[in-house]
Design a protein around this motif. Structure first.
Motif, PDB file in Angstrom:
ATOM      1  N   MET A   1       0.826  -1.190   0.000  1.00  0.00           N
ATOM      2  CA  MET A   1       0.000   0.000   0.000  1.00  0.00           C
ATOM      3  C   MET A   1       0.876   1.263   0.000  1.00  0.00           C
ATOM      4  O   MET A   1       0.558   2.230  -0.686  1.00  0.00           O
ATOM      5  CB  MET A   1      -0.927  -0.002   1.211  1.00  0.00           C
ATOM      6  CG  MET A   1      -1.886   1.157   1.213  1.00  0.00           C
ATOM      7  SD  MET A   1      -2.962   1.343   2.641  1.00  0.00           S
ATOM      8  CE  MET A   1      -3.344  -0.273   3.149  1.00  0.00           C
ATOM      9  N   ALA A   2       1.950   1.264   0.763  1.00  0.00           N
ATOM     10  CA  ALA A   2       2.819   2.434   0.830  1.00  0.00           C
ATOM     11  C   ALA A   2       3.434   2.733  -0.536  1.00  0.00           C
ATOM     12  O   ALA A   2       3.549   3.902  -0.921  1.00  0.00           O
ATOM     13  CB  ALA A   2       3.904   2.225   1.887  1.00  0.00           C
ATOM     14  N   ASN A   3       3.819   1.684  -1.260  1.00  0.00           N
ATOM     15  CA  ASN A   3       4.389   1.914  -2.584  1.00  0.00           C
ATOM     16  C   ASN A   3       3.347   2.440  -3.569  1.00  0.00           C
ATOM     17  O   ASN A   3       3.702   3.154  -4.511  1.00  0.00           O
ATOM     18  CB  ASN A   3       5.041   0.643  -3.112  1.00  0.00           C
ATOM     19  CG  ASN A   3       6.412   0.423  -2.512  1.00  0.00           C
ATOM     20  OD1 ASN A   3       7.064   1.340  -2.030  1.00  0.00           O
ATOM     21  ND2 ASN A   3       6.857  -0.814  -2.527  1.00  0.00           N
ATOM     22  N   ASP A   4       2.086   2.110  -3.372  1.00  0.00           N
ATOM     23  CA  ASP A   4       1.030   2.682  -4.219  1.00  0.00           C
ATOM     24  C   ASP A   4       0.952   4.197  -3.997  1.00  0.00           C
ATOM     25  O   ASP A   4       0.786   4.963  -4.949  1.00  0.00           O
ATOM     26  CB  ASP A   4      -0.324   2.050  -3.910  1.00  0.00           C
ATOM     27  CG  ASP A   4      -0.408   0.595  -4.342  1.00  0.00           C
ATOM     28  OD1 ASP A   4       0.392   0.170  -5.204  1.00  0.00           O
ATOM     29  OD2 ASP A   4      -1.267  -0.121  -3.813  1.00  0.00           O
ATOM     30  N   ILE A   5       1.075   4.601  -2.749  1.00  0.00           N
ATOM     31  CA  ILE A   5       1.086   6.038  -2.433  1.00  0.00           C
ATOM     32  C   ILE A   5       2.320   6.674  -3.066  1.00  0.00           C
ATOM     33  O   ILE A   5       2.249   7.742  -3.677  1.00  0.00           O
ATOM     34  CB  ILE A   5       1.063   6.253  -0.911  1.00  0.00           C
ATOM     35  CG1 ILE A   5      -0.213   5.681  -0.317  1.00  0.00           C
ATOM     36  CG2 ILE A   5       1.223   7.733  -0.554  1.00  0.00           C
ATOM     37  CD1 ILE A   5      -0.160   5.481   1.186  1.00  0.00           C
ATOM     38  N   GLY A   6       3.450   6.002  -2.936  1.00  0.00           N
ATOM     39  CA  GLY A   6       4.690   6.499  -3.537  1.00  0.00           C
ATOM     40  C   GLY A   6       4.581   6.630  -5.045  1.00  0.00           C
ATOM     41  O   GLY A   6       5.072   7.597  -5.631  1.00  0.00           O
ATOM     42  N   ALA A   7       3.927   5.660  -5.698  1.00  0.00           N
ATOM     43  CA  ALA A   7       3.764   5.713  -7.155  1.00  0.00           C
ATOM     44  C   ALA A   7       2.956   6.943  -7.566  1.00  0.00           C
ATOM     45  O   ALA A   7       3.243   7.573  -8.590  1.00  0.00           O
ATOM     46  CB  ALA A   7       3.093   4.442  -7.651  1.00  0.00           C
ATOM     47  N   PHE A   9       2.808   9.847  -5.907  1.00  0.00           N
ATOM     48  CA  PHE A   9       3.605  11.059  -5.700  1.00  0.00           C
ATOM     49  C   PHE A   9       4.898  11.085  -6.510  1.00  0.00           C
ATOM     50  O   PHE A   9       5.530  12.134  -6.636  1.00  0.00           O
ATOM     51  CB  PHE A   9       3.917  11.242  -4.209  1.00  0.00           C
ATOM     52  CG  PHE A   9       2.735  11.723  -3.426  1.00  0.00           C
ATOM     53  CD1 PHE A   9       2.352  13.060  -3.458  1.00  0.00           C
ATOM     54  CD2 PHE A   9       1.976  10.849  -2.658  1.00  0.00           C
ATOM     55  CE1 PHE A   9       1.251  13.510  -2.752  1.00  0.00           C
ATOM     56  CE2 PHE A   9       0.874  11.286  -1.942  1.00  0.00           C
ATOM     57  CZ  PHE A   9       0.511  12.624  -1.994  1.00  0.00           C
ATOM     58  N   LYS A  10       5.294   9.965  -7.090  1.00  0.00           N
ATOM     59  CA  LYS A  10       6.520   9.914  -7.878  1.00  0.00           C
ATOM     60  C   LYS A  10       6.468  10.839  -9.097  1.00  0.00           C
ATOM     61  O   LYS A  10       7.498  11.304  -9.570  1.00  0.00           O
ATOM     62  CB  LYS A  10       6.792   8.474  -8.323  1.00  0.00           C
ATOM     63  CG  LYS A  10       8.131   8.303  -8.970  1.00  0.00           C
ATOM     64  CD  LYS A  10       8.428   6.864  -9.261  1.00  0.00           C
ATOM     65  CE  LYS A  10       9.800   6.805  -9.928  1.00  0.00           C
ATOM     66  NZ  LYS A  10      10.392   5.514  -9.805  1.00  0.00           N
ATOM     67  N   SER A  11       5.276  11.135  -9.568  1.00  0.00           N
ATOM     68  CA  SER A  11       5.152  12.021 -10.732  1.00  0.00           C
ATOM     69  C   SER A  11       5.479  13.471 -10.383  1.00  0.00           C
ATOM     70  O   SER A  11       5.669  14.291 -11.280  1.00  0.00           O
ATOM     71  CB  SER A  11       3.743  11.932 -11.321  1.00  0.00           C
ATOM     72  OG  SER A  11       2.787  12.396 -10.378  1.00  0.00           O
ATOM     73  N   GLN A  20       7.428  14.686   0.968  1.00  0.00           N
ATOM     74  CA  GLN A  20       6.512  15.356   1.887  1.00  0.00           C
ATOM     75  C   GLN A  20       5.070  14.899   1.657  1.00  0.00           C
ATOM     76  O   GLN A  20       4.310  14.712   2.605  1.00  0.00           O
ATOM     77  CB  GLN A  20       6.629  16.866   1.709  1.00  0.00           C
ATOM     78  CG  GLN A  20       5.802  17.662   2.677  1.00  0.00           C
ATOM     79  CD  GLN A  20       5.981  19.164   2.460  1.00  0.00           C
ATOM     80  OE1 GLN A  20       6.372  19.617   1.388  1.00  0.00           O
ATOM     81  NE2 GLN A  20       5.691  19.929   3.485  1.00  0.00           N
ATOM     82  N   GLY A  21       4.688  14.705   0.408  1.00  0.00           N
ATOM     83  CA  GLY A  21       3.342  14.244   0.092  1.00  0.00           C
ATOM     84  C   GLY A  21       3.073  12.846   0.638  1.00  0.00           C
ATOM     85  O   GLY A  21       2.005  12.588   1.198  1.00  0.00           O
ATOM     86  N   VAL A  22       4.040  11.954   0.483  1.00  0.00           N
ATOM     87  CA  VAL A  22       3.892  10.598   1.023  1.00  0.00           C
ATOM     88  C   VAL A  22       3.796  10.648   2.550  1.00  0.00           C
ATOM     89  O   VAL A  22       2.915  10.028   3.149  1.00  0.00           O
ATOM     90  CB  VAL A  22       5.068   9.694   0.582  1.00  0.00           C
ATOM     91  CG1 VAL A  22       5.004   8.341   1.284  1.00  0.00           C
ATOM     92  CG2 VAL A  22       5.093   9.513  -0.926  1.00  0.00           C
ATOM     93  N   GLU A  23       4.690  11.400   3.150  1.00  0.00           N
ATOM     94  CA  GLU A  23       4.692  11.525   4.609  1.00  0.00           C
ATOM     95  C   GLU A  23       3.356  12.063   5.117  1.00  0.00           C
ATOM     96  O   GLU A  23       2.765  11.518   6.059  1.00  0.00           O
ATOM     97  CB  GLU A  23       5.825  12.453   5.048  1.00  0.00           C
ATOM     98  CG  GLU A  23       5.880  12.695   6.533  1.00  0.00           C
ATOM     99  CD  GLU A  23       6.874  13.765   6.930  1.00  0.00           C
ATOM    100  OE1 GLU A  23       7.086  13.920   8.138  1.00  0.00           O
ATOM    101  OE2 GLU A  23       7.427  14.453   6.053  1.00  0.00           O
TER     102      GLU A  23
END
Length: 65
Positions: A1-7, A9-11, A20-23
């Motif tokens: 799930m965390a990597n989905d959030i990272g994906a 915000f990666k853009s 900061q967005g992931v955090e």
């Protein structure tokens, strides 16, 4: 799930803003137990976490719960 959030915000072209967005997402939407688990996971290696996710998790305070 965390990597989905990272994906998501990666853009963001600004790496610091992506971290900061992931955090902030984790702070806002994850219950303390979940935050504690991901912090522990990272401390035990957390090798499959995206770089920006790992950086975001390092910034999280450890929940007291």
């Amino acid at each position: 799930m965390a990597n989905d959030i990272g994906a998501f915000f990666k853009s963001e072209p600004d790496r610091d803003l992506a971290i900061q967005g992931v955090e902030q997402h984790i702070k806002n939407f994850w219950e303390p137990r979940m935050r504690k688990q991901i912090i522990q996971y990272l401390n035990q290696g957390g090798g499959d976490l995206m770089d920006i996710v790992a950086e975001a998790v390092r910034k999280l305070p450890v929940p007291n719960n």
